[in-house]
Design a protein around this motif. Structure first.
Motif, PDB file in Angstrom:
ATOM      1  N   UNK A 455       0.833  -1.201   0.000  1.00  0.00           N
ATOM      2  CA  UNK A 455       0.000   0.000   0.000  1.00  0.00           C
ATOM      3  C   UNK A 455       0.863   1.245   0.000  1.00  0.00           C
ATOM      4  N   UNK A 458       2.669   1.074  -4.091  1.00  0.00           N
ATOM      5  CA  UNK A 458       2.078   1.100  -5.428  1.00  0.00           C
ATOM      6  C   UNK A 458       1.149   2.273  -5.699  1.00  0.00           C
ATOM      7  N   UNK A 459       0.204   2.550  -4.794  1.00  0.00           N
ATOM      8  CA  UNK A 459      -0.679   3.675  -5.088  1.00  0.00           C
ATOM      9  C   UNK A 459       0.089   5.001  -5.032  1.00  0.00           C
ATOM     10  N   UNK A 463       0.435   8.186  -7.907  1.00  0.00           N
ATOM     11  CA  UNK A 463       0.291   9.628  -7.648  1.00  0.00           C
ATOM     12  C   UNK A 463       1.558  10.389  -8.051  1.00  0.00           C
TER      13      UNK A 463
ATOM     14  N   UNK B  81      -8.926  -0.483  -1.719  1.00  0.00           N
ATOM     15  CA  UNK B  81      -7.590  -0.747  -1.181  1.00  0.00           C
ATOM     16  C   UNK B  81      -7.627  -0.674   0.354  1.00  0.00           C
ATOM     17  N   UNK B  85      -7.227  -3.732   3.023  1.00  0.00           N
ATOM     18  CA  UNK B  85      -6.253  -3.728   4.117  1.00  0.00           C
ATOM     19  C   UNK B  85      -6.923  -4.032   5.450  1.00  0.00           C
TER      20      UNK B  85
END
Lengths: 677, 120
Positions: A455, A458-459, A463, B81, B85
């Protein structure tokens, strides 16, 4: 060589070199330490599997770093830059990758590996079904796929290293020297000296620490590399947002501004042009990659040179110079208004000579609906498109230079869900790691850790590199270098050039952590699965040790030799081998672990069927699309889906058609130990 | 395939009623099924949602954003996402069963040929 490189030279290249050296020093220390650890333990189990003792951090980060190969830090940012926000969906399945890749098989594969005392993937299949031939088939497939992959990874590592050191003086001198030596050596004919140096440096470093330190060295360097990667991303994210928001109007957030700007963006056009100098030149006038050119007017047109060229002595023009035209007014204003932008005022663009091509998807509205760009109808007298399409970078399927259906049509979006999450679970290199964790508490905590880790990577990358579209326009032609370019740009702006060294080391770390584990997988297959289990079962521990060192060394040197003249299609090879391994290994492993009725015949059939179906899609590509690496897409889906379905179906059917497995095997692997008779 | 003991009589076939399955196997299988369903739910949420709201938008200038992210991507990827999680956290710390994983004391890694003789 171009703007980026001179930037590199200015500040960061030496820093990058120092970072690299410090980094390698750390890697070697880890290898020496691991080698010490091996004393007094069962050599094979320690060398290839770390004696099944990995704790949370080691296990989680080695898992994350191995699966995040170089692609995450070169290919992925480049794709985000080129296609925009749609990459969020492309990478979407990463939300479940940790839980899938570690949870689907993890607990059972670890248990079965312990029950059978296996240390490799072929080991498990062989013991679980008591079938020598199954073990050998598995070894053959692993060696086949991994060798190709290894060569490709060596090449990609060397290329990344080259970007890192290109402007360093020592390196340039060395290239010149090596260029002299290799002249006339047939094998090295036409090989770029700089590339060769990088390959040797990268290759020898990886081979030495992997050979000497074994599994633990690989794992610990993975941990270090994993930390480098995540720290790199977490430094870049706030910097990118901060710099973007500088241009934003009062009250608009940085990212909001970036997205609004991206809505206005139109894909660039590529083509050639003739350039005139102001008079006949008296000495060679270089036209360098990255140079900016303008065509003044009411609304000026902006071009960027994408290929090296020059105006020779005694001439006043150069024809067929490759250029990229920026089509978005906002980008043009940003470039022209930026204080650091240098426009080549000594060169004039010949309007008549312009021959530009727009993106097939996104560059032009197909007003005639014939799937073609109609030059005559859709361009005005300046050769500019009448109706370039806006909004491509913030919607699906994303602009694409070549693909009629855009970057990510629906079928491919689905395919990538299989590719990352399911195919990721089927990688033998992941399976080996799953055999190495200490206990189930470690597994549970590691799944959580990897989920958080992904998390954070990658995101945020999506951005950061969407912001890069605004911060560094006109990089489409060299988008593979957007990561180092962005690292340098961001750190320069806060006056911390040395930090770029760390950021640029991230992709290098990523490749290295993939290469070392693959290297170990191939040599373990040779030593354990072929030599010890088939040729000489009573081999002495000392011999095993020597053989392990020798094979790891030889495999590494072999791959390095292969990478001297590497095949093209780097990324395609990595995709082919990765999905091929999943098509062959996932179904047999799932059935072997979870279905008591499964038997050797069924699982072997599934493995071969998956391998063959996947290969067939690629072979069909030769006839339908003219290249092995443009596979035939059945119903528009990626070959991985065909391979997986075939493999699962074949295993199931072939198992039911053949005799059930012997009862004692079922008892051994599916029942409590105390019920064993 | 040839090593497979096909010569065994039917009465030696595994009959689950007689065998008491190892709870580690049962738990692992149940967890695997749930994980697969999670993947499926992710696929069914993310791809159709993004396709419906983010593909072939007639007027891209009307695209709304949440925290600067196009809203189709925010609700289609960013929110899932976070949900994923949370699910992963619950799965790891609230659902997944621990098991004792012990090395097989009967099989030494150094004696790989064990168990092979019976078929040869």
């Amino acid at each position: 060589m171009n703007g980026l490189h001179s930037l590199l030279a200015a500040s960061a290249s030496n820093a990058a070199l120092w970072t690299f050296l410090v980094y390698m020093l750390a890697v070697f220390s880890l290898a020496i330490f691991s080698n010490k650890l091996m004393r007094g333990k069962n050599f094979l189990s320690e060398y290839f599997l770390g004696s099944r003792g990995l704790g949370v951090w080691a296990f989680a980060l080695t898992f994350a770093a191995t699966s995040a190969s170089g692609g995450s830090f070169t290919g992925f940012p480049s794709k985000i830059y080129t296609h925009g926000w749609i990459l969020g969906l492309w990478i979407g399945s990463y939300i479940v990758v940790p839980i899938c890749a570690m949870g689907l098989l993890g607990k059972r594969i670890n248990q079965v590996a312990r029950l059978s005392s296996s240390i490799t993937v072929p080991d498990i299949l062989r013991d679980r079904f008591r079938s020598t031939s199954f073990g050998l088939i598995a070894v053959a497939l692993i060696v086949f796929f991994m060798s190709f992959n290894l060569v490709a990874q060596f090449k990609s590592g060397s290329l990344i290293l080259k970007t890192l050191v290109l402007e360093v003086g020592v390196f340039q001198d060395a290239s010149t020297a090596v260029n002299g030596w290799i002249e006339g050596i047939g094998f090295l004919e036409g090989v770029d000296a700089g590339y060769l140096i990088c390959l040797l440096t990268f290759g020898i470093a990886v081979i030495i620490y992997t050979t000497y330190g074994g599994f633990h060295a690989v794992v610990w360097t993975d941990v270090m590399q994993g930390i480098v990667m995540v720290v790199g991303v977490l430094i870049m994210l706030p910097l990118a947002l901060m710099l973007v928001s500088k241009g934003a109007p009062e009250g608009t957030g940085g990212l909001e501004y970036a997205t609004r700007q991206m809505i206005e963006m139109v894909p660039p056009e590529e083509g050639t042009v003739t350039l005139h100098s102001t008079g006949v030149v008296t000495e060679n006038l270089a036209i360098r990659q990255g140079d900016w050119l303008t065509l003044p007017g009411e609304s000026p047109r902006l071009f960027r040179v994408t290929g090296e060229s020059n105006i020779p002595v005694g001439s006043s023009s150069a024809s067929d110079v490759s250029v990229l035209e920026i089509m978005t007014p906002g980008d043009i204003n940003r470039v022209l208004g930026h204080e650091d932008t240098v426009i080549r005022s000594d060169l004039q663009v010949d309007l008549e000579s312009l021959e530009m091509t727009a993106y097939v998807f996104g560059g032009e509205e197909d007003r005639n609906g014939n799937g073609q760009l109609d030059e005559g109808e859709d361009r005005n007298e300046n050769g500019k498109l009448d109706h370039p399409q806006k909004g491509m970078y913030v919607t699906g399927p994303g602009p694409d230079k070549r693909e009629m259906n855009g970057f990510l049509p629906l079928s491919l979006a689905v395919s990538f869900f299989f590719m990352w999450a399911i195919s990721g679970s089927g990688q033998p290199s992941s399976m080996v790691r799953l055999m190495a964790f200490k206990d189930t508490i470690t597994l549970r905590r590691s799944i959580f850790t990897v989920a958080m880790y992904y998390s954070m990577i990658y995101f945020p990358l999506v951005i950061i590199f969407c912001c890069a579209r605004i911060l560094l326009p006109g990089m489409e032609n060299e988008s593979d270098r957007i990561m180092p370019a962005m690292a340098i740009f961001l750190t320069e702006n806060i006056g911390l050039g040395w930090l770029a060294g760390l950021l640029v080391a991230a992709p290098f770390a990523a490749v290295m952590s993939t290469v070392d584990s693959f290297l170990l997988m191939i040599s373990s297959a040779l030593v354990r699965d072929i030599y010890q289990r088939n040729i000489n079962p009573d081999v002495q521990e000392k011999t095993v040790k020597t053989l392990s060192y020798i094979f790891t060394l030889l495999v590494g040197l072999g791959a390095m030799a292969g990478a001297v003249n590497p095949p093209q299609f780097l990324q395609d090879i990595i995709v082919y081998t990765g999905s091929g391994l999943a098509a062959a290994f996932l179904a047999p492993m799932v059935f072997a672990l979870y279905w008591p009725r499964s038997n050797a015949s069924g699982c072997i059939s599934g493995m071969l069927a998956g391998f063959a179906a996947h290969l067939a899609m690629y072979f069909s590509g030769i006839f339908t699309n003219g290249s092995f690496f443009q596979p035939y897409r059945l119903l528009d889906f990626d070959p991985i889906i065909v391979g997986l379905f075939t493999s699962f179906a074949a295993t199931f059917v072939a198992t039911l058609l053949t005799a059930p497995p012997p009862r004692d095997l079922v008892q051994k692997y599916f029942c409590k130990p105390r019920t064993e008779s | 395939m040839s090593e497979q003991s096909t010569d065994r009589s039917p009465d030696q076939m595994p009959e689950p009623v007689e065998l008491e399955y190892d709870p580690v196997f049962i738990h692992a299988r149940r967890e695997a099924i749930i994980i697969f369903c999670t993947w499926l739910v992710g696929l069914l949420w993310m791809v159709p949602y993004c396709y419906r709201y983010g593909y072939n938008v007639a007027d891209p200038s009307q695209i709304t954003t949440v925290f600067g992210i196009p809203s189709w991507l925010f609700w289609g990827i960013a929110i899932p996402w976070i949900v994923a999680n949370l699910f992963t956290t619950w799965f790891c710390f609230g659902f997944m069963k621990d098991a004792e994983l012990v090395d097989n004391p009967n099989e030494e890694i150094k004696s790989p040929a064990e168990g092979m003789e019976s078929n040869q």
